[in-house]
Write a protein that holds these residues in place. Structure first.
Motif, PDB file in Angstrom:
ATOM      1  N   PHE A  87       0.825  -1.199   0.000  1.00 48.30           N
ATOM      2  CA  PHE A  87       0.000   0.000   0.000  1.00 48.30           C
ATOM      3  C   PHE A  87       0.866   1.259   0.000  1.00 48.30           C
ATOM      4  N   TYR A  88       0.388   2.272  -0.704  1.00 44.26           N
ATOM      5  CA  TYR A  88       1.055   3.567  -0.673  1.00 44.26           C
ATOM      6  C   TYR A  88       0.033   4.626  -0.257  1.00 44.26           C
ATOM      7  N   CYS A 109       5.164  -8.880  10.327  1.00 47.85           N
ATOM      8  CA  CYS A 109       4.730  -7.540   9.922  1.00 47.85           C
ATOM      9  C   CYS A 109       5.192  -7.305   8.494  1.00 47.85           C
ATOM     10  N   LEU A 110       4.256  -7.063   7.595  1.00 43.01           N
ATOM     11  CA  LEU A 110       4.559  -6.914   6.172  1.00 43.01           C
ATOM     12  C   LEU A 110       4.764  -5.461   5.759  1.00 43.01           C
ATOM     13  N   GLN A 111       4.103  -4.543   6.488  1.00 46.76           N
ATOM     14  CA  GLN A 111       4.212  -3.135   6.110  1.00 46.76           C
ATOM     15  C   GLN A 111       3.792  -2.259   7.281  1.00 46.76           C
ATOM     16  N   ILE A 157      -7.906  -1.221  -0.641  1.00 49.19           N
ATOM     17  CA  ILE A 157      -7.850   0.148  -0.124  1.00 49.19           C
ATOM     18  C   ILE A 157      -7.971   0.080   1.402  1.00 49.19           C
ATOM     19  N   ILE A 158      -7.191   0.909   2.070  1.00 52.71           N
ATOM     20  CA  ILE A 158      -7.238   1.005   3.532  1.00 52.71           C
ATOM     21  C   ILE A 158      -7.535   2.439   3.906  1.00 52.71           C
ATOM     22  N   SER A 172      -7.255   9.232  12.586  1.00 53.34           N
ATOM     23  CA  SER A 172      -6.341   9.600  13.665  1.00 53.34           C
ATOM     24  C   SER A 172      -6.850  10.782  14.473  1.00 53.34           C
ATOM     25  N   LYS A 173      -6.300  10.894  15.684  1.00 53.71           N
ATOM     26  CA  LYS A 173      -6.615  12.039  16.527  1.00 53.71           C
ATOM     27  C   LYS A 173      -5.943  13.315  16.024  1.00 53.71           C
ATOM     28  N   ASP A 174      -5.153  13.203  14.931  1.00 57.10           N
ATOM     29  CA  ASP A 174      -4.565  14.412  14.339  1.00 57.10           C
ATOM     30  C   ASP A 174      -5.549  15.134  13.408  1.00 57.10           C
ATOM     31  N   ASN A 175      -6.845  14.739  13.510  1.00 60.09           N
ATOM     32  CA  ASN A 175      -7.936  15.355  12.728  1.00 60.09           C
ATOM     33  C   ASN A 175      -7.923  14.965  11.255  1.00 60.09           C
ATOM     34  N   THR A 176      -7.085  14.012  10.858  1.00 58.27           N
ATOM     35  CA  THR A 176      -7.060  13.581   9.452  1.00 58.27           C
ATOM     36  C   THR A 176      -7.408  12.110   9.334  1.00 58.27           C
ATOM     37  N   CYS A 177      -7.836  11.746   8.144  1.00 60.49           N
ATOM     38  CA  CYS A 177      -7.861  10.329   7.791  1.00 60.49           C
ATOM     39  C   CYS A 177      -7.033  10.194   6.522  1.00 60.49           C
ATOM     40  N   ARG A 178      -6.483   9.023   6.334  1.00 60.13           N
ATOM     41  CA  ARG A 178      -5.605   8.775   5.199  1.00 60.13           C
ATOM     42  C   ARG A 178      -6.109   7.591   4.415  1.00 60.13           C
ATOM     43  N   LEU A 179      -6.043   7.725   3.100  1.00 59.39           N
ATOM     44  CA  LEU A 179      -6.385   6.629   2.194  1.00 59.39           C
ATOM     45  C   LEU A 179      -5.100   6.020   1.671  1.00 59.39           C
ATOM     46  N   TRP A 180      -5.021   4.685   1.701  1.00 59.24           N
ATOM     47  CA  TRP A 180      -3.858   3.940   1.246  1.00 59.24           C
ATOM     48  C   TRP A 180      -4.304   2.978   0.176  1.00 59.24           C
ATOM     49  N   ARG A 181      -3.519   2.905  -0.910  1.00 57.10           N
ATOM     50  CA  ARG A 181      -3.890   2.014  -2.019  1.00 57.10           C
ATOM     51  C   ARG A 181      -2.770   1.059  -2.345  1.00 57.10           C
TER      52      ARG A 181
END
Length: 441
Positions: A108-109, A405-407, A427-428, A432-441
């Motif tokens: 995933f990136y 652990c793979l990644q 897709i993941i 987070s509590k940093d007020n963001t969400c992140r999309l990983w593909r």
């Protein structure tokens, strides 16, 4: 060859479908559909002019299963599968086997960082296809996002306090339910953002909720020690589930939709009959608060995680404990089954996760590497990967068979409290509590 007979169960009607029922002359098979996760074939049939469905669950299917023998077993158990359908069923099973045999070496990136809310997030959730997802927040809103572009589609406003619990009505994905610290729940259109209903009746914060699989009911669990069932169509309260002596913090339906389980700070979980609102079982055995409670796919097992550092497995039929899964040095914060119900994963405040066999009840893998507590754990739909979210600001992807652990997914600047795979497992999302969400593909 499969070590158990294929399990046939109605996917929409709640009751079991028997062969004698299936032989009624007014039943006609319309089409066969494939379900990859968990492996199965959906039968769409017409009875008395009404279209219905039921599923043939192939939870033990493997790339080595003898297809000829399996098809014979299916035909014996399901009269709707006539000789003329043999080749079609074989073809579907071969496609399932091909999917099961695929190697999963996806890396995933980071695709997108979404600065989702002005205050910390509480939860994230995909719709079934993964085409969109929702985020809840302390800013009193729920936002709907397009996964492909990362664009915000709409903001669901109306709650007067933290939006803590959120859910799509999967597999349909056309409705969203939200539960708030303002003691109300709301039902929304995912397409227009319109609020259909406000669920009023709880006397304290709503902290968990779920749609039933048929998308006819929403269940809400509250700090007021009760859970309530609400009709999606009318917004009316259908039942209040009373009996816990402390806050309800976990809640989920079984696959058939005829049972709901609640987990409470009173150290117990309760199983309820959805049609009557009556308690079926109280699961007694934990020595501290319950953190999570859920059914496996075929509704034979319940798993409960607890602050007493254990996960317990229970027989759904009699409510008795069948195993206590031990090994963690601190509170068990989350528990999940893989899609077939054959593996159980536990996440703990000790910074470790464990994988257990549902058959042997033995630990088959230890997942070590996080430097902070793990608050969330989930399998990909294929069951070939595990995803964990930790207070060490990372999420990790693991091989559940080896514990390797793979990644490591890095970049958040604060604790990650939520994570999920989409239905395809490619897709993941991390919140987070940093007020963001992140999309990983």
């Amino acid at each position: 060859m499969m070590d158990r007979f294929p399990r046939l169960r109605a996917s929409r009607p709640v009751s079991m479908v028997t062969a004698s029922f299936a032989r009624l002359p007014d039943m006609k098979l319309k089409r066969l559909l494939l379900r990859y996760y968990p492996p199965g074939i959906i039968l769409e049939y017409e009875k008395s002019g009404e279209i219905k469905t039921k599923s043939i669950d192939l939870l033990d299917l493997s790339p080595d299963t003898d297809v000829e023998v399996l098809v014979e077993e299916i035909q014996k158990a399901e009269p709707l599968i006539t000789a003329s359908k043999t080749d079609q069923v074989k073809c579907l099973i071969l496609r399932l086997q091909e999917k099961l045999a695929q190697q999963d070496d996806h890396r995933f990136y980071l695709f997108k960082v979404l600065r989702a809310h002005i205050l910390p997030l509480t939860n994230v959730a995909f719709n079934k296809s993964g085409s969109s997802f929702i985020t809840g927040s302390y800013d009193r809103t729920c936002k709907l996002w397009d996964t492909a572009s990362g664009e915000e589609l709409r903001t669901l406003e109306g709650h007067r306090n933290v939006v803590y619990a959120i859910a799509f009505n999967n597999p349909y994905g056309d409705k969203i339910a939200t539960g708030s610290f303002d003691k109300t729940g709301k039902l929304w259109s995912a397409e227009t953002g319109k609020c259909y209903h406000t669920f009023r009746g709880h006397t304290a914060e709503i902290v968990c909720l779920s749609f039933n699989p048929q998308s006819t009911l929403v269940a809400t669990g509250s700090m007021d020690t009760t859970a309530k069932l609400w009709a999606v169509q009318t917004g009316e309260e259908v039942a209040t589930l009373t009996g816990h002596s402390a806050e309800i913090i976990s809640l989920s339906f079984n696959t058939a939709g005829n049972r709901v389980i609640t987990g409470s700070f009173d150290h117990t979980a309760s199983v309820w009959d959805v049609n009557t609102g009556r308690k079926v079982h109280t699961l007694i055995g934990h020595r501290a608060e319950i953190s999570s409670a859920l059914f496996n796919w075929d509704c034979s097992l319940i798993a409960t995680g607890s602050m007493d550092k254990t996960c317990m497995l229970w027989d759904v039929v009699n409510g008795k404990s069948v195993a206590t899964l031990t090994g963690h040095d601190d509170e068990v914060l989350d528990v999940c089954f893989d899609s077939t119900g054959q593996l159980i994963a536990t996440a703990s405040a000790d910074g470790k996760a464990r994988v257990f066999s549902a058959v042997t009840k033995k630990c088959i893998a230890k997942l070590e590497g996080h430097e902070g507590e793990i608050s969330k754990i989930c399998f990909n739909p294929q069951g070939s990967r595990l995803l964990t979210a930790s207070s060490d600001k990372t999420a990790r992807i693991w091989d559940p068979q080896t514990g390797q652990c793979l990644q490591v997914l890095e970049g958040h600047t604060d604790e990650i409290f939520s994570c999920a795979f989409n239905y395809q497992g490619d897709i993941i999302i991390t919140g987070s509590k940093d007020n963001t969400c992140r999309l990983w593909r």
